[in-house]
Design an enzyme around this catalytic site. Structure first.
Site, mmCIF file in Angstrom:
data_model
loop_
_atom_site.group_PDB
_atom_site.id
_atom_site.type_symbol
_atom_site.label_atom_id
_atom_site.label_comp_id
_atom_site.label_asym_id
_atom_site.label_seq_id
_atom_site.Cartn_x
_atom_site.Cartn_y
_atom_site.Cartn_z
ATOM 1 N N GLU A 22 5.596 -21.164 -18.404
ATOM 2 C CA GLU A 22 5.248 -22.403 -19.115
ATOM 3 C C GLU A 22 5.620 -22.340 -20.601
ATOM 4 O O GLU A 22 5.900 -23.360 -21.227
ATOM 5 C CB GLU A 22 3.755 -22.705 -18.962
ATOM 6 C CG GLU A 22 3.357 -23.154 -17.561
ATOM 7 C CD GLU A 22 3.038 -21.995 -16.622
ATOM 8 O OE1 GLU A 22 3.295 -20.825 -16.989
ATOM 9 O OE2 GLU A 22 2.533 -22.256 -15.513
ATOM 10 N N PHE A 50 -11.925 -22.622 -10.239
ATOM 11 C CA PHE A 50 -10.671 -21.874 -10.155
ATOM 12 C C PHE A 50 -9.613 -22.521 -11.055
ATOM 13 O O PHE A 50 -9.406 -23.725 -11.003
ATOM 14 C CB PHE A 50 -10.189 -21.830 -8.699
ATOM 15 C CG PHE A 50 -8.865 -21.130 -8.556
ATOM 16 C CD1 PHE A 50 -8.742 -19.771 -8.838
ATOM 17 C CD2 PHE A 50 -7.732 -21.829 -8.166
ATOM 18 C CE1 PHE A 50 -7.521 -19.129 -8.721
ATOM 19 C CE2 PHE A 50 -6.507 -21.191 -8.046
ATOM 20 C CZ PHE A 50 -6.400 -19.841 -8.331
ATOM 21 N N GLN A 51 -8.981 -21.714 -11.862
ATOM 22 C CA GLN A 51 -7.944 -22.159 -12.805
ATOM 23 C C GLN A 51 -8.450 -23.237 -13.750
ATOM 24 O O GLN A 51 -7.730 -24.171 -14.080
ATOM 25 C CB GLN A 51 -6.674 -22.606 -12.071
ATOM 26 C CG GLN A 51 -5.972 -21.428 -11.392
ATOM 27 C CD GLN A 51 -4.540 -21.728 -10.984
ATOM 28 O OE1 GLN A 51 -4.217 -22.849 -10.610
ATOM 29 N NE2 GLN A 51 -3.683 -20.721 -11.039
ATOM 30 N N LYS A 69 -7.353 -33.334 -11.752
ATOM 31 C CA LYS A 69 -6.600 -33.598 -10.534
ATOM 32 C C LYS A 69 -7.002 -34.919 -9.871
ATOM 33 O O LYS A 69 -6.147 -35.675 -9.404
ATOM 34 C CB LYS A 69 -6.793 -32.445 -9.540
ATOM 35 C CG LYS A 69 -5.887 -32.587 -8.324
ATOM 36 C CD LYS A 69 -5.790 -31.315 -7.515
ATOM 37 C CE LYS A 69 -4.781 -31.507 -6.385
ATOM 38 N NZ LYS A 69 -4.595 -30.275 -5.618
ATOM 39 N N MET A 123 13.139 -6.703 -38.445
ATOM 40 C CA MET A 123 12.492 -7.138 -39.686
ATOM 41 C C MET A 123 11.275 -6.269 -39.998
ATOM 42 O O MET A 123 11.035 -5.925 -41.158
ATOM 43 C CB MET A 123 12.086 -8.611 -39.593
ATOM 44 C CG MET A 123 11.584 -9.188 -40.906
ATOM 45 S SD MET A 123 12.779 -9.045 -42.254
ATOM 46 C CE MET A 123 13.584 -10.652 -42.174
#
Lengths: 161, 569
Positions: free
Chosen positions: B49, B111-112, B161, B479
């Site tokens: 993602e 969940f999630q 959802k 760097m």
């Protein structure tokens, strides 16, 4: 550093308080007190925030608050004639010997006794900050066991022409 | 007609003119993904993602259109966090849609489930949790409006959802009604007149251009200003390309790794005209010693930027282009000749002499230590005729790209300036290439950053996106190593990447082309070969001098004339 009272009109939506409080926290601005409630328009809430800040910090607070999409209007009422009030509930130890002294102080400050127990009094007082602080100073010697304050709320005085 | 929340989302995106979205499916967004089949929008499947949000960001920076990404709830949403923070710091219009657990499960540690609106509160311009499907069209309309207007920034819309499944009448609003959000576009006329007075009276003006000038499309207005009042111009990393890089008045970037000419100019200027720039610490060095002799005209669409780091003598809140046009219009009516003009001419000559005297330099093209990284960037510039879109990772690669690729056009550099996100460049290049199919897109990378989102090579291969990745491979986190060399007595704590994989083989394993160059000649050949490939991504691995440094360098919190490797006036 100066104490400022700012009135913030915000959309009355979930999460708005978090947005404001989060902004103060992450930008390192200190809140002395914050009170929030619905206005006459149920879609709008008024937050009264008391902050101690330098002029430049206050300017940033103002500007950063204004960037929040849910902030409608900000007024710094520190130097505007306004009515400032706070409500405090305080539980004071009161023996038979001290009870009448405490009641006298309550009367002088036009406070109210809202609960009585054999060895304690619960007192309600409203007023501006100096009145509340003055009252606290007077009753502290008797022993404060619990205390709750709402934080300041404020309205600008109407013009009386 | 009633549509489901998922259908409303897709129809609304279509109404907003969204052509592409980047995303990754998951449980909470399955309804949306189902409706993507046959939708009038192209979805690019990323491999993480973070890749989706950076690709949306790269698309947005290089096209000027909002970038859109989709992720599922919980881990999908939290994987967007770095990308949203990146877009927020650099004011990039990104609209992210995240799935969320059903409203009945909200707050139950389902969940999630992750409180993504809470998490992204400080790194989005605004965010929404949609709890009624009827609100969805308005929320989407507002999300795009907020992301793209005023000071642009990312907006996140969290979609439970059941909201994507529920149905509602679809009526897309024509306009946004937000009483509490009205960006100021036109500068205050009195302030503009005061600015014009200052410019007219100035003897050493300096135009300081930031990312806001690009967001506003101020290129023509900037050039009009310097035509009318010739003056030296410098830019921040984010502002590169807003003013033509090859223009004789352009001194280069300023700040920590800025050009000596630009940095010296800040110390002597008597009038700094800041356009869409925010006086970041990497630009100003020690703020107390920055522009010691200057008054400041600060033009910015975000009032909160004005007076934040530097006191502005003339603050002008407004859109950079509109404000500059107003200034130019008023200046055109003034008498701009006389002794002040003569002083300005001398000042310009002085700054251009510095530019001549202290160019950005490096040693030979190659040495026994490897190829000079600056040479690689210059060769990329030569072979692309300066017309490529460059994305960068973060660190030395980023600074060499900024120093040695000259940007003549706005929206040609996509680099994580504010947040400094390693792993940004590769997915951003994918987004940039999709938004600009006709142009060459090159991610100038380091070997450290390359691995941070290397999985997106699979995305580029899947869709035949011909991005080029130029890895300046020094087997170091360069760097940090440079800072360890200068500030920590060469104690190279955890910066050596000697056991990193073979980047050519990695490229090949993904189905991309992998090329390696170990000399200056091979560098020329490899770049030519890579630029000829139009159907697949190419990874170029340049074995550079391991201990090459980015110079000049102003130590943190130093004054801008204290440049290591910058020469002395």
């Amino acid at each position: 550093m100066k104490r400022h009272v700012i009135s913030v009109l915000v959309n009355n939506k979930p999460g708005v308080l978090t947005r404001i409080a989060g902004l103060f926290a992450r930008r390192g601005f200190n809140i002395d007190s914050l009170a929030v409630g619905e206005t006459q328009d149920p879609e709008v809430s008024m937050m009264t925030i008391v902050v101690t800040a330098t002029d430049s910090t206050l300017e940033q607070i103002n500007k950063q608050l204004n960037k929040l999409i849910d902030v409608i209007k900000i007024i710094d009422i520190t130097d505007v004639p306004s009515v400032l009030r706070e409500l405090m509930l305080v539980k004071v130890s009161a023996s038979p010997a001290t009870r009448s002294e405490i009641i006298q102080i309550v009367d002088i400050f036009r406070a109210k006794i809202v609960d009585v127990a054999p060895n304690a009094l619960t007192i309600e007082i409203t007023g501006d900050e100096s009145k509340i602080e003055g009252f606290l100073k007077m009753i502290a010697p008797y022993g404060i066991s619990e205390l709750a304050r709402t934080g300041t709320i404020a309205l600008v005085r109407s013009n009386c022409k | 007609m009633k549509l489901s929340g998922a259908e409303i989302l897709i129809q609304s995106l279509f109404r907003e003119g969204v052509e592409v979205v980047f995303g990754y499916p998951g449980g909470a967004v399955m309804e949306i993904y189902d409706k993507l089949i046959g939708a009038p929008i192209t979805h690019y499947l990323v491999r993480h993602e973070q890749g989706a949000v950076h690709a949306a960001d790269g698309y947005a920076r290089t096209t000027g259109k909002p970038g859109v990404c989709i992720a599922t709830s919980g881990p999908g949403a939290t994987n967007l966090v770095t990308g949203l923070a990146t877009a927020y710091m650099d004011s990039v219009p990104v609209v992210a849609f995240t799935g969320q657990v059903a409203t009945s499960l909200l707050g139950t540690d389902a969940f999630q489930e992750a409180d993504i609106t809470g998490i992204t509160l400080p790194i989005t311009k605004h965010n929404y949790l949609v709890k009624k499907v009827e609100d969805l069209p308005r929320v989407i309309k507002e999300a795009f409006h907020i992301a793209t207007t005023g000071r642009p920034g990312p907006v996140l819309v969290d979609l439970p959802k059941d909201i994507t499944q529920a149905e509602a009448e679809f009526i897309y609003p024509d306009k946004v009604e937000l009483a509490s959000y009205k960006p100021t576009l036109y500068g205050h006329l009195r302030q503009i007149e005061r600015a014009v007075n200052l410019i007219q009276e100035s003897t050493k003006p300096l135009l300081y251009v930031g990312g806001g000038a690009i967001a506003s499309g101020a290129t023509a207005a900037l050039h009009k200003l310097t035509e009318l009042v010739p003056m030296p111009v410098t830019a921040t990393l984010m502002g590169l390309g807003a003013y033509q890089g090859t223009d004789p008045y352009f001194l280069g970037m300023l700040g920590m790794h800025g050009t000596p000419a630009a940095n010296y100019a800040t110390l002597e200027t008597d009038l700094l005209i800041a356009v869409g720039a925010r006086f970041d610490d990497r630009v100003t060095g020690n703020i107390e010693k920055f522009i010691p002799n200057a008054q400041v005209i600060h033009i910015d669409i975000d009032p909160a930027e004005i007076g934040k780091n530097v006191v502005a003598d003339i603050p002008i809140v407004g859109d950079a282009t509109l404000v500059l046009e107003a200034i130019v219009e008023s200046l055109a009516k003034r008498d701009l000749s006389g002794p002040k003009a003569e002083a300005r001419r001398k000042w310009l000559e002085q700054t251009l002499a510095w530019k001549e005297q202290f160019p950005l330099e490096y040693g030979p093209e190659e040495s026994p230590q490897g190829v000079a990284p600056q040479f690689v960037v210059e060769e990329l510039y030569r072979q692309t005729k300066g017309e490529a879109i460059i994305t960068t990772e973060v660190g030395q690669n980023q600074m060499w790209a900024a120093q040695f690729y000259c940007f003549d056009r706005p929206r040609s550099l996509a680099s994580s300036g504010g947040l400094g996100t390693m792993g940004y460049g590769l997915p951003a290049a994918i987004g940039a290439q999709i938004g600009n199919p006709g142009r060459t897109v090159i991610d100038i990378a380091g070997d450290g950053s390359f691995l941070m989102n290397v999985q997106e090579l699979a995305t580029a291969v899947q869709y035949g996106i011909p991005i080029k990745v130029a890895i300046l491979n020094n087997q170091f986190l360069g760097m940090v190593r440079q800072w360890q060399e200068i500030f920590y007595q060469r104690r190279y704590s955890h910066t050596c990447l000697r056991s990193n994989p073979d980047n050519v083989k990695i490229a090949e394993a993904f189905g991309a082309v992998g090329l390696r160059a170990t000399s200056a000649d091979e560098t020329r050949e490899v770049i030519a070969e890579a630029l000829a490939i139009k159907d697949r991504p190419v990874v170029m691995d340049f074995k550079i001098d391991r201990e090459a440094n980015v110079l000049p360098m102003v130590p943190p919190n130093g004054s801008l004339d204290q440049m290591i490797g910058g020469g002395t006036r």
